[in-house]
Design an enzyme around this catalytic site. Structure first.
Site, mmCIF file in Angstrom:
data_model
loop_
_atom_site.group_PDB
_atom_site.id
_atom_site.type_symbol
_atom_site.label_atom_id
_atom_site.label_comp_id
_atom_site.label_asym_id
_atom_site.label_seq_id
_atom_site.Cartn_x
_atom_site.Cartn_y
_atom_site.Cartn_z
ATOM 1 N N GLU A 21 0.840 -1.205 0.000
ATOM 2 C CA GLU A 21 0.000 0.000 0.000
ATOM 3 C C GLU A 21 0.876 1.256 0.000
ATOM 4 O O GLU A 21 0.566 2.246 -0.673
ATOM 5 C CB GLU A 21 -0.933 0.004 1.222
ATOM 6 C CG GLU A 21 -2.050 -1.019 1.145
ATOM 7 C CD GLU A 21 -2.981 -0.755 -0.028
ATOM 8 O OE1 GLU A 21 -3.503 0.367 -0.162
ATOM 9 O OE2 GLU A 21 -3.193 -1.673 -0.845
ATOM 10 N N TRP A 33 -19.481 10.235 -21.636
ATOM 11 C CA TRP A 33 -19.883 10.599 -20.275
ATOM 12 C C TRP A 33 -21.186 11.402 -20.305
ATOM 13 O O TRP A 33 -21.530 12.014 -21.314
ATOM 14 C CB TRP A 33 -18.802 11.439 -19.597
ATOM 15 C CG TRP A 33 -17.464 10.775 -19.501
ATOM 16 C CD1 TRP A 33 -16.325 11.116 -20.178
ATOM 17 C CD2 TRP A 33 -17.111 9.665 -18.672
ATOM 18 N NE1 TRP A 33 -15.296 10.284 -19.829
ATOM 19 C CE2 TRP A 33 -15.742 9.378 -18.902
ATOM 20 C CE3 TRP A 33 -17.803 8.868 -17.760
ATOM 21 C CZ2 TRP A 33 -15.060 8.354 -18.258
ATOM 22 C CZ3 TRP A 33 -17.136 7.848 -17.119
ATOM 23 C CH2 TRP A 33 -15.792 7.596 -17.366
ATOM 24 N N TRP A 42 -15.040 10.767 -14.206
ATOM 25 C CA TRP A 42 -14.253 10.530 -13.000
ATOM 26 C C TRP A 42 -13.729 11.830 -12.401
ATOM 27 O O TRP A 42 -13.537 11.936 -11.182
ATOM 28 C CB TRP A 42 -13.104 9.566 -13.277
ATOM 29 C CG TRP A 42 -12.150 9.974 -14.369
ATOM 30 C CD1 TRP A 42 -12.214 9.628 -15.684
ATOM 31 C CD2 TRP A 42 -10.990 10.819 -14.248
ATOM 32 N NE1 TRP A 42 -11.171 10.191 -16.393
ATOM 33 C CE2 TRP A 42 -10.403 10.929 -15.539
ATOM 34 C CE3 TRP A 42 -10.383 11.481 -13.180
ATOM 35 C CZ2 TRP A 42 -9.249 11.675 -15.781
ATOM 36 C CZ3 TRP A 42 -9.236 12.227 -13.416
ATOM 37 C CH2 TRP A 42 -8.681 12.327 -14.702
#
Length: 482
Positions: free
Chosen positions: A280, A311, A364
């Protein structure tokens, strides 16, 4: 002993320990002038926003106290970094500026310009590492380019990485006899008022270096040993919650790395968890590398074909998502956790992001902007790389056609509905079988639980099957485009 001071310019490195620039400045014996500039000009649209400003205020207060105890108070200025820095150098006759490197596009340009301008004035400009485990220029693939896929990046990293050992904070920082003018932190209005929406943040966090070290210590002592399993369960305290401390540089990734490895050496059976945690940290590293080499990452798709994706602009559904009113409990729980605490569990971030992009076909960038506004751990590299990953447009992206079913995701990662019940209290009394899909309940069950669909809790704003088909059709469209 040097007479001319060194300006120690703090940015996302709000700590005294493990601080290479500070340690180097102290070694010179010169007076040190610690400086923080609140700069809303240089980052332009990516200036720090609400939740991050609250954290900054708390963290600067802690740093200011620590510096005062060390002997050299923090000077606060507001405005364009270049202007304010050059002004302070002129005011104090400083011989040098020491700073920790940053990797955001505007910061890279700013550092280059300052090196030139300060050089012309015969003032040294020294940059130091600390925000990353390795500098982006040092991570090259076999062809000499930068890594665009996480797995080979992490493999190469693991072969060579030896994070710097901890450096203790200096006991004493020599101050300049005459202190230059400083603004007052309380005048910066970093703490929200009318309304004060920060109570949930204050209850959830302890910003500052001491808070960061306590958080790391608590994590390696309690949650690390089962991190590989528990980090995916949003109802458990299974994640490190170190991200905001890392974002503000209250602790270094090297300190987190060593603490995890050391704890793993003492704890039998936690090797997988330690490895998972280190990976991570490397995702954070990989994201910073992507942003450094592709400065358009926050705005433009890394994979150019996604520029032609169909979109939709849908302000009403975007607002429903932002407010946790989509009718899908796991998504709504995450969005409400975010609004209250400035944080969202990482697994739920993926589910909520996927829902916005693939169920609602909202770009996004809209989700990225909302996270930037509301996260206390808002980090440009992490935020943009992660949103692009979910969208399928990133360097190392999840396949676009993998579309999470929010009901199944909820049942998988929050099987008892504990997380949903906490953050969506109007569903608290629903039985386990339908807590992730209230519309499947019969009238009596819903009535007994006090749930009135469409009134106390919304019906789903989109049907999963239809949304999935629409998203796949959009994906096919860009696959066929030249």
């Amino acid at each position: 002993m040097h007479d001319k001071p060194i300006v120690l310019w703090f940015r996302n490195d709000l700590r005294l320990g493990d601080h290479a620039a500070l340690a180097a400045a102290v070694r010179t014996g010169a007076p040190i002038l610690p400086l923080y500039i609140l700069d809303d000009v240089s980052p332009d649209c990516w200036k720090m926003s609400g939740a991050s400003r609250w954290w900054l205020g708390e963290s600067l207060a802690a740093l200011s106290n620590d510096l005062a105890r060390s002997g050299s108070p923090l000077v606060l200025r507001r405005g364009n970094s270049e202007t304010e820095l050059l002004r302070l150098v002129e005011e104090t006759g400083a011989a040098a500026v020491y700073v920790t490197r940053s990797y955001e596009p505007w910061a890279v340009v700013l550092e280059q310009r300052l090196k030139t301008k300060l050089g012309e004035a015969n003032v040294e400009f020294h940059r130091f590492g600390g925000r990353l485990l390795r500098e982006p220029e040092d991570m090259r693939n076999a062809e000499g380019g930068f890594y665009k896929v996480y797995t080979p990046f992490s493999r190469a990293f693991m072969k060579v990485v030896v994070p710097a050992k901890a450096v203790r904070p200096p006991e004493r920082v020599t101050s300049l006899g005459h202190q230059p003018k400083s603004e007052r932190l309380r005048d910066w209005s970093l703490h929200p008022e009318k309304p004060d929406w920060s109570k949930g943040l204050a209850a959830a966090w302890q910003p500052g270096e001491a808070g960061a070290r306590a958080r790391l210590s608590d994590f390696v002592r309690t949650a690390l040993k089962s991190y590989a399993q528990d980090r995916n369960d949003p109802a458990k305290s299974g994640t490190s919650r170190l991200s905001p401390h890392l974002a503000f540089g209250e602790i270094t990734p090297a300190a987190c790395w060593h603490a995890a490895v050391h704890a793993g050496g003492k704890t039998n059976g936690s090797d997988k968890s330690v490895e998972t945690f280190l990976k991570e940290l490397l995702w954070r590293e990989f994201s910073a590398n992507l942003l450094f080499h592709f400065p358009e990452l926050p705005d433009k798709p890394f994979r150019k074909e996604f520029a032609g994706f169909p979109w939709r602009k849908d302000a009403k559904r975007l607002k429903a998502w932002q407010r946790g009113q989509t009718g899908y409990p796991i998504v709504d729980a995450g969005m409400r956790e975010l609004w209250t605490t400035g944080y969202m569990h990482n697994r739920v971030r993926m589910i909520a992001a996927s829902f916005l992009i693939k169920h609602l076909l909202i770009p996004w960038q809209s989700g990225e902007a909302w996270f930037w506004d509301t996260l206390v751990d808002a980090d440009l590299a992490n935020n943009s790389a992660s949103w692009q990953w979910v969208a399928g447009s990133g360097a190392d992206a999840a396949p676009y056609f993998r579309i999470f079913n929010p009901v199944l995701q909820g049942e998988k990662f929050d099987p008892d509905g504990e997380y949903v019940r906490h953050w969506v209290p109007e569903l608290a009394h629903l039985p386990r079988e339908i807590v992730h899909a209230p519309w499947k309940g019969d009238a009596d069950t819903l009535a007994q639980a006090g749930v009135k669909l469409g009134k106390s809790y919304p019906n789903p704003i989109v049907e999963h099957g239809e949304a999935r088909a629409r998203a796949l059709a959009g994906y096919e469209l860009i696959k066929k485009s030249p």
